[in-house]
Scaffold this motif. Sequence first.
Motif, PDB file in Angstrom:
ATOM      1  N   SER A  73      30.528 -19.409  98.025  1.00  0.00           N
ATOM      2  CA  SER A  73      29.397 -20.281  98.362  1.00  0.00           C
ATOM      3  C   SER A  73      29.874 -21.680  98.724  1.00  0.00           C
ATOM      4  CB  SER A  73      28.406 -20.357  97.193  1.00  0.00           C
ATOM      5  OG  SER A  73      28.997 -21.030  96.109  1.00  0.00           O
ATOM      6  N   LEU A  74      28.978 -22.416  99.382  1.00  0.00           N
ATOM      7  CA  LEU A  74      29.300 -23.764  99.867  1.00  0.00           C
ATOM      8  C   LEU A  74      28.155 -24.712  99.542  1.00  0.00           C
ATOM      9  CD1 LEU A  74      30.227 -22.268 103.257  1.00  0.00           C
ATOM     10  CD2 LEU A  74      31.823 -23.801 102.130  1.00  0.00           C
ATOM     11  N   SER A  75      28.493 -25.954  99.280  1.00  0.00           N
ATOM     12  CA  SER A  75      27.449 -26.961  99.073  1.00  0.00           C
ATOM     13  C   SER A  75      27.834 -28.266  99.744  1.00  0.00           C
ATOM     14  CB  SER A  75      27.270 -27.263  97.577  1.00  0.00           C
ATOM     15  OG  SER A  75      26.779 -26.144  96.899  1.00  0.00           O
ATOM     16  N   VAL A  90      21.559 -41.023  93.224  1.00  0.00           N
ATOM     17  CA  VAL A  90      21.872 -40.039  94.279  1.00  0.00           C
ATOM     18  C   VAL A  90      21.029 -38.778  94.075  1.00  0.00           C
ATOM     19  CG1 VAL A  90      23.676 -38.542  95.233  1.00  0.00           C
ATOM     20  CG2 VAL A  90      24.211 -40.913  94.681  1.00  0.00           C
ATOM     21  N   CYS A  91      20.890 -38.361  92.824  1.00  0.00           N
ATOM     22  CA  CYS A  91      20.049 -37.188  92.538  1.00  0.00           C
ATOM     23  C   CYS A  91      18.636 -37.415  93.085  1.00  0.00           C
ATOM     24  CB  CYS A  91      19.948 -36.928  91.033  1.00  0.00           C
ATOM     25  SG  CYS A  91      21.477 -36.333  90.298  1.00  0.00           S
ATOM     26  N   VAL A 152      18.877 -29.093  91.078  1.00  0.00           N
ATOM     27  CA  VAL A 152      19.641 -30.324  91.269  1.00  0.00           C
ATOM     28  C   VAL A 152      20.891 -30.215  90.388  1.00  0.00           C
ATOM     29  CG1 VAL A 152      19.649 -32.834  90.991  1.00  0.00           C
ATOM     30  CG2 VAL A 152      17.536 -31.645  91.680  1.00  0.00           C
ATOM     31  N   TYR A 153      22.046 -30.188  91.010  1.00  0.00           N
ATOM     32  CA  TYR A 153      23.290 -30.087  90.264  1.00  0.00           C
ATOM     33  C   TYR A 153      23.899 -31.471  90.114  1.00  0.00           C
ATOM     34  CZ  TYR A 153      22.997 -25.101  91.392  1.00  0.00           C
ATOM     35  OH  TYR A 153      22.582 -23.798  91.521  1.00  0.00           O
ATOM     36  N   ALA A 154      24.185 -31.849  88.859  1.00  0.00           N
ATOM     37  CA  ALA A 154      24.768 -33.167  88.610  1.00  0.00           C
ATOM     38  C   ALA A 154      26.009 -32.995  87.736  1.00  0.00           C
ATOM     39  CB  ALA A 154      23.750 -34.050  87.908  1.00  0.00           C
ATOM     40  N   GLU A 155      27.084 -33.647  88.118  1.00  0.00           N
ATOM     41  CA  GLU A 155      28.336 -33.507  87.370  1.00  0.00           C
ATOM     42  C   GLU A 155      28.954 -34.872  87.099  1.00  0.00           C
ATOM     43  OE1 GLU A 155      30.842 -30.901  89.660  1.00  0.00           O
ATOM     44  OE2 GLU A 155      29.344 -29.290  89.669  1.00  0.00           O
ATOM     45  N   MET A 156      29.345 -35.080  85.859  1.00  0.00           N
ATOM     46  CA  MET A 156      30.072 -36.300  85.487  1.00  0.00           C
ATOM     47  C   MET A 156      31.504 -35.908  85.132  1.00  0.00           C
ATOM     48  SD  MET A 156      28.689 -39.283  85.618  1.00  0.00           S
ATOM     49  CE  MET A 156      29.615 -40.328  84.510  1.00  0.00           C
ATOM     50  N   ALA A 161      31.802 -38.555  90.098  1.00  0.00           N
ATOM     51  CA  ALA A 161      30.540 -37.880  89.789  1.00  0.00           C
ATOM     52  C   ALA A 161      30.108 -37.150  91.058  1.00  0.00           C
ATOM     53  CB  ALA A 161      29.492 -38.895  89.373  1.00  0.00           C
ATOM     54  N   ILE A 162      29.381 -36.044  90.867  1.00  0.00           N
ATOM     55  CA  ILE A 162      29.009 -35.224  92.022  1.00  0.00           C
ATOM     56  C   ILE A 162      27.561 -34.776  91.910  1.00  0.00           C
ATOM     57  CG2 ILE A 162      29.413 -32.960  93.111  1.00  0.00           C
ATOM     58  CD1 ILE A 162      32.360 -33.354  92.477  1.00  0.00           C
ATOM     59  N   CYS A 163      26.884 -34.769  93.052  1.00  0.00           N
ATOM     60  CA  CYS A 163      25.521 -34.247  93.072  1.00  0.00           C
ATOM     61  C   CYS A 163      25.285 -33.417  94.329  1.00  0.00           C
ATOM     62  CB  CYS A 163      24.516 -35.398  93.037  1.00  0.00           C
ATOM     63  SG  CYS A 163      22.813 -34.797  93.153  1.00  0.00           S
ATOM     64  N   TYR A 164      24.582 -32.284  94.154  1.00  0.00           N
ATOM     65  CA  TYR A 164      24.186 -31.483  95.316  1.00  0.00           C
ATOM     66  C   TYR A 164      22.928 -30.689  94.988  1.00  0.00           C
ATOM     67  CZ  TYR A 164      27.064 -28.078  92.766  1.00  0.00           C
ATOM     68  OH  TYR A 164      27.620 -27.281  91.798  1.00  0.00           O
ATOM     69  N   VAL A 165      22.228 -30.253  96.033  1.00  0.00           N
ATOM     70  CA  VAL A 165      20.956 -29.543  95.817  1.00  0.00           C
ATOM     71  C   VAL A 165      20.874 -28.227  96.601  1.00  0.00           C
ATOM     72  CG1 VAL A 165      19.572 -31.564  95.209  1.00  0.00           C
ATOM     73  CG2 VAL A 165      19.888 -30.994  97.616  1.00  0.00           C
ATOM     74  N   ASP A 166      21.956 -27.874  97.291  1.00  0.00           N
ATOM     75  CA  ASP A 166      21.953 -26.630  98.078  1.00  0.00           C
ATOM     76  C   ASP A 166      23.195 -25.813  97.804  1.00  0.00           C
ATOM     77  OD1 ASP A 166      19.590 -26.703  99.808  1.00  0.00           O
ATOM     78  OD2 ASP A 166      20.507 -28.545 100.594  1.00  0.00           O
TER      79      ASP A 166
END
Length: 391
Positions: A73-75, A90-91, A152-156, A161-166
């Motif tokens: 998969s890709l985001s 960002v979220c 909503v994916y959130a990573e610390m 930090a990373i955020c993506y929604v797809d």
Amino acid sequence: MYNVVIARYGEIGVKGKNRYVFENRLIRNIKNNLKEIGKLKVYKDQARIYIDIEDYDYEAVIQEVRKVFGIVSLSPAVKLEPDYDKLKDVCLKLTKEKLEFENVSTFKVESKRADKKFKLKSPEMSQDIGGYLLSNLGDSLKVDIHNPDFVVYAEMREENAICYVDKIEGYGGLPIGTNGKAMILLSGGIDSPVAAWLVAKRGVEIEAIHFHSYPFTSERSKEKVKDLARILSKYCGKFTMHSVNLLPIQKTINQNCPEEEMTILSRRFMMKIAQEVALNRNCNALITGESIGQVASQTLQSLHVTNSAVDIPVFRPCIAMDKTEIVSLAQKIGTFETSIIPEEDCCTVFLPKNPVIRPKIEKILSSESKLNVDELIKDAIDNIEVERIEF
Ligand code: ATP
Ligand code: MG
């Protein structure tokens, strides 16, 4: 707003000590697919691959990278400094965009706290970010933990930090070049490109061999096969294609053997020639697009006769597929439109009116014994044309 694409891989994660070989191959294959777009930075970090997209269109990047086997998969994502407040912001922005452009209303947050020193644990982070999104967008947004429209994916992490929604699905499989090499018998039809694609998906590098009956078949029909090969090379990487003129062999069969055996005898020659080229080129198997009962030359009896022409393993990934299934896969991978362009094929040049449907191996071998098989094969191979295919 996106600045990276995340590519996740599945099965290659379980390959133990060989894992880095797979990962490096995957990175190389991704870079190759991006060469038309630009020189993007592709790198591995904590069991994922990142592509820095800079000013490039992330949708174009994803479209190309999605064709790399091994990616599950890709985001498209935003990677920023490890600042929690900025991450929340960002979220919010990505969620707003999602609401604006897509017909969605329910969501949940999935968080990852990779930085163990960070004050909130993962579930607390999810709650906090969820609350923040609701307090800003509450009218148009509702939480649904079990069946959300989007996540909503959130990573610390310590470094970012990373955020993506797809999450966009890849084809899975294994990176090309990690499982040996096989030779596809590539016609201009619908089935053989699909067969090549299916075997390549398991990490097998391919070479192709095509038989034509020039000048009975046209230059254009050769071009059509090359076009198909180029589409395949987006998935398989660049590869070698061998073109063989079958006409002298077909003429000899035509003059010496029963008319109804024309197709099956030609097919045995194709297999024998393909085997010889395959062995010379370090290929460990042949691939064909045959499917049980599709035509006279694909009954079980015919397949037995064709198969017994060679010793090398023959992979037939379409064998149990219906034509409709093969067609839908051909559409999905992008070969269908080219395959259906009407062009003559070498098999149609001497097509018997009533081909044998249940050939007997003894009878076919007896017809074949009237021909100087070794010499015919040698002549065909001596005149082979070889070219490199790349998109
Ligand atoms: P396709 O749609 O791939 O052309 P088909 O349904 O037309 O397959 P056949 O013509 O009987 O079926 O061919 C069966 C298989 O034999 C093909 O899938 C391909 O692998 C191989 N083959 C047939 N013709 C050629 C050719 N001219 N050159 C190379 N391989 C061929
Ligand atoms: Mg065909």
